[in-house]
Motif scaffolding. Structure first.
Motif, mmCIF file in Angstrom:
data_model
loop_
_atom_site.group_PDB
_atom_site.id
_atom_site.type_symbol
_atom_site.label_atom_id
_atom_site.label_comp_id
_atom_site.label_asym_id
_atom_site.label_seq_id
_atom_site.Cartn_x
_atom_site.Cartn_y
_atom_site.Cartn_z
ATOM 1 N N ARG A 181 -5.224 -21.750 -2.955
ATOM 2 C CA ARG A 181 -4.554 -21.732 -1.655
ATOM 3 C C ARG A 181 -5.319 -20.892 -0.649
ATOM 4 N NH1 ARG A 181 1.782 -20.810 -1.728
ATOM 5 N NH2 ARG A 181 1.414 -21.360 0.446
ATOM 6 N N LYS A 182 -5.364 -21.393 0.564
ATOM 7 C CA LYS A 182 -6.092 -20.699 1.628
ATOM 8 C C LYS A 182 -5.313 -19.508 2.174
ATOM 9 C CE LYS A 182 -8.784 -24.661 3.325
ATOM 10 N NZ LYS A 182 -8.450 -25.610 2.269
ATOM 11 N N ARG A 183 -4.001 -19.507 1.959
ATOM 12 C CA ARG A 183 -3.173 -18.412 2.475
ATOM 13 C C ARG A 183 -2.382 -17.801 1.331
ATOM 14 N NH1 ARG A 183 -1.645 -21.510 7.907
ATOM 15 N NH2 ARG A 183 -0.161 -22.638 6.617
ATOM 16 N N LYS A 184 -2.188 -16.499 1.382
ATOM 17 C CA LYS A 184 -1.423 -15.798 0.369
ATOM 18 C C LYS A 184 0.034 -15.688 0.807
ATOM 19 C CE LYS A 184 -4.841 -14.921 -2.434
ATOM 20 N NZ LYS A 184 -4.907 -15.551 -3.762
ATOM 21 N N VAL A 185 0.938 -15.968 -0.113
ATOM 22 C CA VAL A 185 2.366 -15.928 0.200
ATOM 23 C C VAL A 185 2.780 -14.543 0.675
ATOM 24 C CG1 VAL A 185 4.676 -16.084 -0.789
ATOM 25 C CG2 VAL A 185 2.973 -17.825 -1.327
ATOM 26 N N SER A 186 2.264 -13.503 0.031
ATOM 27 C CA SER A 186 2.699 -12.131 0.327
ATOM 28 C C SER A 186 2.440 -11.738 1.771
ATOM 29 C CB SER A 186 2.001 -11.145 -0.611
ATOM 30 O OG SER A 186 0.592 -11.258 -0.484
ATOM 31 N N THR A 187 1.376 -12.288 2.370
ATOM 32 C CA THR A 187 1.076 -11.962 3.775
ATOM 33 C C THR A 187 1.608 -13.031 4.724
ATOM 34 O OG1 THR A 187 -1.101 -13.007 3.524
ATOM 35 C CG2 THR A 187 -0.974 -10.623 3.175
ATOM 36 N N GLU A 188 1.586 -14.280 4.304
ATOM 37 C CA GLU A 188 2.020 -15.363 5.175
ATOM 38 C C GLU A 188 3.507 -15.283 5.493
ATOM 39 O OE1 GLU A 188 1.569 -18.673 7.611
ATOM 40 O OE2 GLU A 188 0.141 -17.245 6.748
ATOM 41 N N ARG A 189 4.308 -14.739 4.570
ATOM 42 C CA ARG A 189 5.745 -14.684 4.816
ATOM 43 C C ARG A 189 6.106 -13.708 5.930
ATOM 44 N NH1 ARG A 189 9.099 -10.984 2.140
ATOM 45 N NH2 ARG A 189 7.998 -9.203 1.255
ATOM 46 N N LEU A 190 5.179 -12.831 6.290
ATOM 47 C CA LEU A 190 5.417 -11.899 7.393
ATOM 48 C C LEU A 190 4.681 -12.317 8.665
ATOM 49 C CD1 LEU A 190 5.098 -8.539 5.420
ATOM 50 C CD2 LEU A 190 7.176 -9.800 5.982
ATOM 51 N N SER A 191 4.143 -13.535 8.661
ATOM 52 C CA SER A 191 3.350 -13.992 9.797
ATOM 53 C C SER A 191 4.249 -14.389 10.968
ATOM 54 C CB SER A 191 2.484 -15.183 9.366
ATOM 55 O OG SER A 191 3.318 -16.269 8.989
ATOM 56 N N ASN A 193 4.764 -12.958 13.727
ATOM 57 C CA ASN A 193 5.516 -11.839 14.318
ATOM 58 C C ASN A 193 6.962 -11.817 13.836
ATOM 59 O OD1 ASN A 193 5.822 -9.551 15.889
ATOM 60 N ND2 ASN A 193 6.247 -10.682 17.769
ATOM 61 N N ARG A 194 7.143 -12.004 12.530
ATOM 62 C CA ARG A 194 8.485 -12.137 11.961
ATOM 63 C C ARG A 194 9.362 -10.916 12.219
ATOM 64 N NH1 ARG A 194 9.909 -13.203 5.559
ATOM 65 N NH2 ARG A 194 12.102 -12.574 5.657
ATOM 66 N N GLU A 195 8.821 -9.730 12.007
ATOM 67 C CA GLU A 195 9.661 -8.531 12.099
ATOM 68 C C GLU A 195 10.270 -8.365 13.478
ATOM 69 O OE1 GLU A 195 9.481 -3.780 10.900
ATOM 70 O OE2 GLU A 195 7.826 -5.126 10.435
ATOM 71 N N GLU A 450 13.327 -11.228 26.457
ATOM 72 C CA GLU A 450 13.009 -10.806 25.087
ATOM 73 C C GLU A 450 13.391 -11.881 24.075
ATOM 74 O OE1 GLU A 450 14.023 -7.134 21.992
ATOM 75 O OE2 GLU A 450 14.199 -6.851 24.152
ATOM 76 N N LEU A 451 14.473 -12.618 24.356
ATOM 77 C CA LEU A 451 14.915 -13.659 23.429
ATOM 78 C C LEU A 451 14.133 -14.966 23.592
ATOM 79 C CD1 LEU A 451 18.814 -13.297 23.534
ATOM 80 C CD2 LEU A 451 17.235 -12.477 21.774
ATOM 81 N N SER A 452 13.216 -15.005 24.544
ATOM 82 C CA SER A 452 12.513 -16.259 24.812
ATOM 83 C C SER A 452 11.664 -16.715 23.634
ATOM 84 C CB SER A 452 11.640 -16.114 26.063
ATOM 85 O OG SER A 452 10.646 -15.108 25.865
ATOM 86 N N ASP A 453 11.225 -15.786 22.781
ATOM 87 C CA ASP A 453 10.434 -16.181 21.614
ATOM 88 C C ASP A 453 11.268 -16.175 20.342
ATOM 89 O OD1 ASP A 453 10.805 -13.456 21.352
ATOM 90 O OD2 ASP A 453 8.773 -13.058 20.630
ATOM 91 N N ARG A 454 12.587 -16.351 20.496
ATOM 92 C CA ARG A 454 13.470 -16.398 19.339
ATOM 93 C C ARG A 454 13.035 -17.530 18.406
ATOM 94 N NH1 ARG A 454 19.573 -16.027 20.722
ATOM 95 N NH2 ARG A 454 18.956 -17.613 22.217
ATOM 96 N N PRO A 455 12.993 -17.298 17.104
ATOM 97 C CA PRO A 455 12.567 -18.363 16.187
ATOM 98 C C PRO A 455 13.605 -19.465 16.105
ATOM 99 C CG PRO A 455 13.377 -16.480 14.944
ATOM 100 C CD PRO A 455 13.339 -16.052 16.391
ATOM 101 N N ASP A 456 13.145 -20.679 15.774
ATOM 102 C CA ASP A 456 14.094 -21.760 15.552
ATOM 103 C C ASP A 456 14.447 -21.831 14.073
ATOM 104 O OD1 ASP A 456 11.916 -22.955 14.306
ATOM 105 O OD2 ASP A 456 11.486 -24.305 15.973
#
Length: 655
Positions: A181-191, A193-195, A450-456
């Motif tokens: 896999r090209k991406r690691k789950v441990s880092t991708e799950r925080l991609s 700007n999740r926090e 601030e809410l304009s980039d709220r995730p879907d």
């Protein structure tokens, strides 16, 4: 060696906390007006494709399978739709769930795909088919050509395949795919700007504020009669002053009387207006009698101020009492007759938060009251003295009218001052309201921005899938379990106590925090691990685990309970609880997971049964129950039973 029963639980120390300790939660659910899962028969193929892909990415593969199947088998074939259809069929299914009919459909669409020009989607489709063939043939340590083809796919395709085939891919094959896999789950799950973004999904769309003008607090007595009677007597008596000798004492007394009256009224209005202004502000922040049952506004305001409490602020409740009562009075009056009361309250959470934070910034000093106009009270008193001097000179001038003037003025003058002071106080309160409204509007615009980039919902589903993959991998690592020893596994997730919920129309509920349970079924026994997942940050903590043999499992059950509840001022409604339980022979309950997908009455889902099905589709319960029931029934022989089922499945799927 398998230890029969081990329990290990992290204990917080210092400033750490175990899980969440939440007292009152008043914004348990947020409803987003989105259309990503809305489709009709009249929609175009492109629209149905978009909705089907949203279902697949959002963790609802059965609905995606239905829509993609409708497109593929009704003349709207394309390589990407065939690829996504096959993923939807395989997603969230173990080999035991894949029937011969599903195998026939996959072979049929494979033939359609082969007739179309080759592209990225057709190559990804061949990889999926190749991986299923490897699983079907139970190939183990050989060098897999399909694994190399998997490594040549884009990172997005790799993520999709790994996620949706997770129930089928175990052992060495899963390890090799992870290595490619090209991406690691441990880092991708925080991609993405999740926090910073994930928490915004649980914030309601803000409602625009409105000006609120506090009513002026005036004396209880009726001042119009003294004003009328006293004013009439004073005016008539004043006119009578000119009947008599116009000597120096007369003119001196008249000038002093007029000047004193003007000064008294001018500065009396200024001072009394200030007093009424302050009194009205105090009244707005003073309890007007506790209601028998606190309203949703009351509860939410209390919650917001509780969350904004500064550290070591022992007197915070007393300090913030005035702010809280002002907001309670203001917004209870505003929303008293709102037909959409529950949602309107939630949409005002931002303004309660802002007032609470503003009060916290002022800690530890109390907010000063508006200062009185400089010297106005002294000038008013001086005016009374000048009036008295003028009346004295008029008395020396033998004007008997001074007596009714003094008596009428004593009654009318305070009434005149209070009348105009009330108007001045109203202007001051209007200025306060305008200034506060401008500040609230500035915060409203800032919060909307601030809410304009709220995730879907798609982002939320992707993060949750990556979280579950990460937690499963960590459970394997902590248990020192090799992938080759893993026969099967299930991942169950439920709402953590006190966690808020967010939903979109026809979509599954998403939670601010989860309790995630991973059950690893190995060749030697069972390892059950439970963790607390803070979804908004991705933090995983407070692991508790058990290890036990197959011969100790007594039962696995799913029970649905229904009861009726009624809150004050609301109609009675049904609440359904799904409870999933796993017990050992000695009666110990290893875990009990419950969900209440339709426990709220404000989720705005057209059909309660729909929300229940959506919650079940993403909680893992439906996938876990058949496996654990078989384990409970057959014990250690379950492994042989599983192998027999795999052989039968391989025979049914063969060409």
């Amino acid at each position: 060696m398998i230890v029969e029963s081990i329990e290990n639980e992290n204990v917080a120390s210092g400033n750490a906390q175990v899980g969440q300790q939440i007292g009152v939660q008043n914004v348990e659910s947020v409803f987003h007006d989105a259309t990503i899962y809305t489709v009709s028969e009249e929609d175009t193929a492109e629209r149905k494709h978009d909705v089907a892909l949203a279902y697949l990415t959002g963790g609802l593969p059965r609905r995606a399978e239905e829509l993609f199947g409708e497109l593929v088998f009704n003349g709207h074939q394309s390589t990407d739709r065939i690829y996504f259809y096959v993923l939807a069929v395989l997603s969230e299914r173990s080999f035991g769930d894949l029937t011969a009919e599903l195998g026939r459909r996959i072979r049929d669409v494979g033939k359609l795909c082969a007739s179309l020009p080759e592209d990225e989607w057709s190559r990804a489709h061949r990889v999926v088919r190749g991986l299923v063939e490897l699983v079907r043939r139970a190939v183990d340590d050989q060098s897999f050509e399909v694994v190399s083809a998997f490594g040549e796919l884009s990172a997005d395709r790799q993520d999709e395949i790994s996620r949706h085939l997770s129930m089928l891919l175990t052992g060495v094959l899963d390890q090799r795919l992870d290595a490619e896999r090209k991406r690691k789950v441990s880092t991708e799950r925080l991609s993405r700007n999740r926090e910073d973004r994930a928490r915004k999904f649980f914030e309601p769309e803000p409602a625009k504020p409105a000006r609120y003008r506090i009513r002026v607090s005036t004396a209880d007595s009726d001042r119009r009669r003294p004003l009328f009677i006293g004013g009439t007597v004073t005016v008539l008596s004043f006119a009578g002053l000119f009947f008599g000798p116009l000597d120096l004492p007369f003119w001196g007394g008249l000038v002093l009387l007029v000047v004193g009256g003007v000064v008294t009224i001018r500065y009396g209005i200024e001072y009394t207006g200030h007093v009424l202004h302050v009194a009205s502000r105090r009244d707005a922040a003073r309890p007007a009698g506790e209601p028998f049952e606190p309203s949703q506004v009351d509860k939410l305001i209390e919650r917001c101020f509780h969350d904004s409490r500064p550290p070591d602020a022992d007197d915070w409740p007393g300090y913030a009492a005035g702010h809280r009562w002002y907001l309670r009075r203001r917004f209870n009056d505003w929303l008293r007759y709102d037909q959409n009361y529950g949602q309107s309250v939630k949409r005002l959470k931002w303004v309660f938060d802002w007032h609470a934070r503003r009060a916290a910034r002022q800690w530890p000093g109390f907010q000063p009251e508006p200062a009185a106009p400089s010297g106005s009270r002294n000038r008013q008193v001086a005016g009374y003295l000048v009036i008295a001097a003028g009346l004295g000179l008029l008395g020396i001038a033998l004007r008997w009218q001074v007596v009714p003037i003094a008596m009428g003025g004593w009654s009318a003058l305070p009434a005149v001052i209070e009348l105009f002071a009330a108007r001045k106080a109203a202007r001051l309160l209007a200025a306060d309201a305008e200034a506060l409204f401008e500040q609230e509007m500035a915060e409203y615009e800032r919060w909307r921005d601030e809410l304009s980039d709220r995730p879907d919902d798609i982002d939320m589903a992707r993060w949750l899938a990556l979280d579950k993959a990460y937690i499963k991998a960590e459970a394997l690592r902590r248990g020192d379990i090799a992938e080759r020893d893993l026969v099967s596994y299930v991942v169950l997730n439920q709402q953590a106590p006190g966690a808020r919920r967010g939903t979109v129309p026809h979509g599954p509920p998403r939670y601010e925090a989860y309790l995630v349970t991973v059950i690893l079924l190995t060749r030697h026994g069972v390892r059950e691990s439970r963790v607390y997942l803070n979804f908004t940050t991705g933090e995983v903590k407070n692991e508790a685990w058990n290890v036990f043999g197959y011969d100790r499992i007594a039962s696995a059950s799913l029970r649905v309970k229904e009861r009726r509840v009624k809150n004050p001022g609301e109609p009675e409604r049904k609440v359904r609880n799904r409870q999933f339980r796993l017990r050992l022979l000695d009666g110990v309950e290893i875990f009990a997971i419950s969900d209440r997908p339709d426990g709220e009455n404000d989720t705005e889902v057209d059909d309660e049964a729909e929300l229940k099905q959506l919650a079940a589709a993403t909680s893992g319960m439906d996938a876990a129950l058949p496996i654990l029931e078989a384990v409970a029934h057959k014990g250690r022989d379950w492994i042989e039973f599983e192998n027999d089922r795999r052989t039968m499945w391989s025979r049914n799927w063969s060409d």
